[in-house]
Design a protein around this motif. Structure first.
Motif, PDB file in Angstrom:
ATOM      1  N   ALA A 242       9.771  31.721  -7.447  1.00 24.67           N
ATOM      2  CA  ALA A 242      10.688  30.687  -7.953  1.00 24.67           C
ATOM      3  C   ALA A 242      11.645  30.225  -6.860  1.00 24.67           C
ATOM      4  O   ALA A 242      11.931  29.025  -6.730  1.00 24.67           O
ATOM      5  CB  ALA A 242      11.470  31.223  -9.153  1.00 24.67           C
ATOM      6  N   ALA A 245       9.680  28.126  -4.402  1.00 25.73           N
ATOM      7  CA  ALA A 245       9.374  26.812  -4.986  1.00 25.73           C
ATOM      8  C   ALA A 245      10.610  25.911  -4.987  1.00 25.73           C
ATOM      9  O   ALA A 245      10.519  24.707  -4.738  1.00 25.73           O
ATOM     10  CB  ALA A 245       8.852  26.978  -6.404  1.00 25.73           C
ATOM     11  N   SER A 246      11.773  26.488  -5.255  1.00 25.35           N
ATOM     12  CA  SER A 246      12.992  25.672  -5.334  1.00 25.35           C
ATOM     13  C   SER A 246      13.428  25.158  -3.971  1.00 25.35           C
ATOM     14  O   SER A 246      14.214  24.206  -3.883  1.00 25.35           O
ATOM     15  CB  SER A 246      14.129  26.474  -5.972  1.00 25.35           C
ATOM     16  OG  SER A 246      14.577  27.498  -5.108  1.00 25.35           O
ATOM     17  N   GLU A 284      15.765  27.755 -13.354  1.00 28.89           N
ATOM     18  CA  GLU A 284      14.945  26.981 -14.284  1.00 28.89           C
ATOM     19  C   GLU A 284      13.459  27.207 -14.036  1.00 28.89           C
ATOM     20  O   GLU A 284      12.671  27.364 -14.979  1.00 28.89           O
ATOM     21  CB  GLU A 284      15.280  25.499 -14.133  1.00 28.89           C
ATOM     22  CG  GLU A 284      14.538  24.600 -15.114  1.00 28.89           C
ATOM     23  CD  GLU A 284      14.944  23.141 -14.976  1.00 28.89           C
ATOM     24  OE1 GLU A 284      14.319  22.287 -15.634  1.00 28.89           O
ATOM     25  OE2 GLU A 284      15.876  22.861 -14.205  1.00 28.89           O
ATOM     26  N   THR A 285      13.068  27.262 -12.778  1.00 28.53           N
ATOM     27  CA  THR A 285      11.663  27.485 -12.431  1.00 28.53           C
ATOM     28  C   THR A 285      11.187  28.847 -12.903  1.00 28.53           C
ATOM     29  O   THR A 285      10.079  28.993 -13.425  1.00 28.53           O
ATOM     30  CB  THR A 285      11.469  27.357 -10.911  1.00 28.53           C
ATOM     31  OG1 THR A 285      11.829  26.047 -10.493  1.00 28.53           O
ATOM     32  CG2 THR A 285      10.021  27.618 -10.517  1.00 28.53           C
TER      33      THR A 285
END
Length: 536
Positions: A242, A245-246, A284-285
């Motif tokens: 995560a 990804a962010s 959020e991810t």
């Protein structure tokens, strides 16, 4: 004569490898020397992978045949398709073939013809007792085939090769262990320290922004205890994914795992507000596709005049992370910028309710100078934080909080707070969208927000105080609170100071605090008109 020549050739191979530190460097530096030393037209080095019993070619040098590349991407051969190769891998015995030999192995003949070669020689590379791979040498069709002396010589070269490969693989393993977290594949604390040091140096030279996120996977111990350590490991890998990804579209980002459930993100060229947004995106991810019980707490800090070293950034982000965890997790907090010198503090040991008039007057005078000077053009929140910290210290309050009710909403949300009993939490800001409350749950606060100004006091021991405020005091562990409202042209802010047994009398604070709030933001209603309603 041959013995001397072979000795010199082996010395050249060893010399070529002496400066190589990685496996790729070893292969690159030694292959050409090995080919020349054995007098081969071409030479290839392949690594044997036991899991698929394939030889994966790492390099081809010399006169390459059709389709051969110096650095092949996916050249591989099944050992089981070549009986002599399979036997070599099992017995560590070399093999050689020539097209002139009527008993040449059919698969070997096919390979020689495919690459336009007349003979070949394969010897194993043995590293620490196991077959690591193969050196495969060939000669052109019109050249004399390899001899028994060539076999022995290439075996000697393979021995040299094995030595440098073992050293290179050891270096590679040590390097990986030193700089990589084995569970997530992310860089580790050592790698972070080195990268952060270089990033700070670049930021100073270029005067670029630099932010840091410290992130903690919430509830890892509970996951391990209830669902097992395998589930905990999966949760850590999900958190790592995560965070990666962010930051995928943020050039200069660097994600590392520090230890346990802690991660760190270095964001070069990124301001504090954007770092907060990055942390929120990671939260959020993590929650979106997977286990809804997984969440991150994040603390953000950015390099500035008062926070310029790696230690400063890490301590600041850790402070904000601590607050995010203490407030329930699953959120981002950031360290508020220092607001200059602190106001005079109440002497330690002052009795309960002892007069604080002199300290409050002194703090108010200093605050007025700051609001008219250094903070004259500062945003509303900066000015209100100066008010909150000045009165918290001069009145020896336990903590302070600032919340905002945006225009057009029936909500109020915490945006900044500090703790006067915990020096590490002097000023922390909360990311937007977290810690929101319905105004209907706090009638007195709702009335102040509606008016755009005013003041309230509440005490746990006063049955006449607003029940909602008394319940909040009980939850937070404080004795009393004083709150004042101040509105700009759109939003209404609340400053709340929480007292304990050491705090001065609220009566001493009320009037100067209300005046200071008005000085920080002139009281207005949301339509811009001056407020006529005061709530006490």
């Amino acid at each position: 004569m041959r013995e001397q020549w072979e000795h010199e050739a082996l010395l050249r191979v060893a010399t070529a490898a002496s400066g190589a530190s990685s496996l790729d460097d070893v292969i690159e530096e030694t292959s050409e020397e090995a080919r020349r030393a054995v007098g081969a037209a071409s030479l290839s080095v392949s690594r044997f992978e036991k899991r698929d019993r394939q030889l994966h070619t790492l390099i081809n040098v010399g006169e390459l045949g059709p389709g051969e590349q110096r650095h092949p991407v996916d050249e591989a051969y099944s050992a089981d398709d070549y009986p002599l190769v399979a036997a070599m891998l099992e017995t560590a015995c070399p093999y050689f073939n020539t097209l002139d030999d009527p008993y040449c192995d059919p698969m070997a003949r096919q390979l020689l013809e495919q690459f336009g070669k007349g003979s070949d020689l394969g010897v194993p590379v043995r590293v620490e007792g196991s077959t690591w791979g193969e050196i495969w040498a060939t000669k052109a069709v019109n050249e004399a085939p390899f001899s028994a002396e060539d076999v022995a010589f290439l075996e000697a070269i393979a021995g040299q090769y094995a030595t440098v490969i073992a050293r290179a693989e050891l270096f590679s393993t040590v390097s990986r262990l030193a700089y990589e977290d084995p569970l997530t594949g992310l860089p580790n604390r050592r790698a972070l320290d080195e990268r952060l040091g270089r990033a700070i140096a670049r930021a100073r030279v270029k005067h670029d922004p630099l932010s840091l996120l410290l992130c903690d996977l919430d509830g890892l111990k509970g996951i391990n205890d209830v669902r097992g350590h395998h589930a905990g490991d999966e949760a850590l890998r999900a958190a790592a994914d995560a965070l990666v990804a962010s930051t995928a579209f943020t050039p200069g980002s660097f994600v590392a795992r520090l230890a346990g459930d802690e991660f760190c993100v270095v964001l070069e060229g990124i301001e504090l507000a954007d770092a907060v947004a990055t942390g929120a995106a990671a939260i959020e991810t993590l929650a979106a596709p997977g286990d809804p019980g997984l969440s991150l707490s994040c603390g953000a800090a950015a390099i500035d005049a008062g926070m310029s070293s790696a230690g400063d950034l890490l301590r600041g982000a850790d402070t904000a992370l601590y607050v995010a965890k203490r407030r329930g997790g699953g959120r981002v907090c950031s360290v508020a910028e220092e607001r200059g010198e602190p106001s005079p503090r109440r002497p330690v040991g002052t009795s309960v309710g002892a007069p604080a008039h002199g300290l409050i007057v002194s703090a108010t005078e200093q605050l007025a100078a700051e609001l008219d000077g250094r903070l004259a053009d500062a945003p509303a929140l900066d000015r209100l934080e100066a008010v909150a910290t000045a009165f918290t210290e001069s009145g020896d309050f336990a903590s302070w909080a600032i919340s905002v009710s945006p225009a057009g909403t029936k909500l109020i949300a915490d945006v900044s707070f500090g703790n006067n009993r915990d020096g590490s939490v002097r000023g922390v800001r909360v990311a937007a969208g977290t810690d929101e409350y319905a105004l209907s749950d706090f009638p007195v606060t709702a009335a102040l927000v509606d008016a755009g100004s005013g003041c309230f006091v509440a005490s746990r021991s006063d049955p006449g105080s607003d029940p909602a405020e008394r319940a909040l005091l009980e939850e937070l562990g404080y004795e009393r609170v004083i709150g004042v409202a101040a509105a700009d042209e759109s939003d209404v802010y609340m400053i709340e100071l929480y007292g304990d047994e050491r705090t001065c009398s609220l009566d001493e604070v009320e009037a100067p605090l209300r005046l200071a709030a008005r000085a920080a933001i002139p009281p207005r209603t949301r339509d811009g008109a001056a407020s006529k309603r005061q709530v006490r």
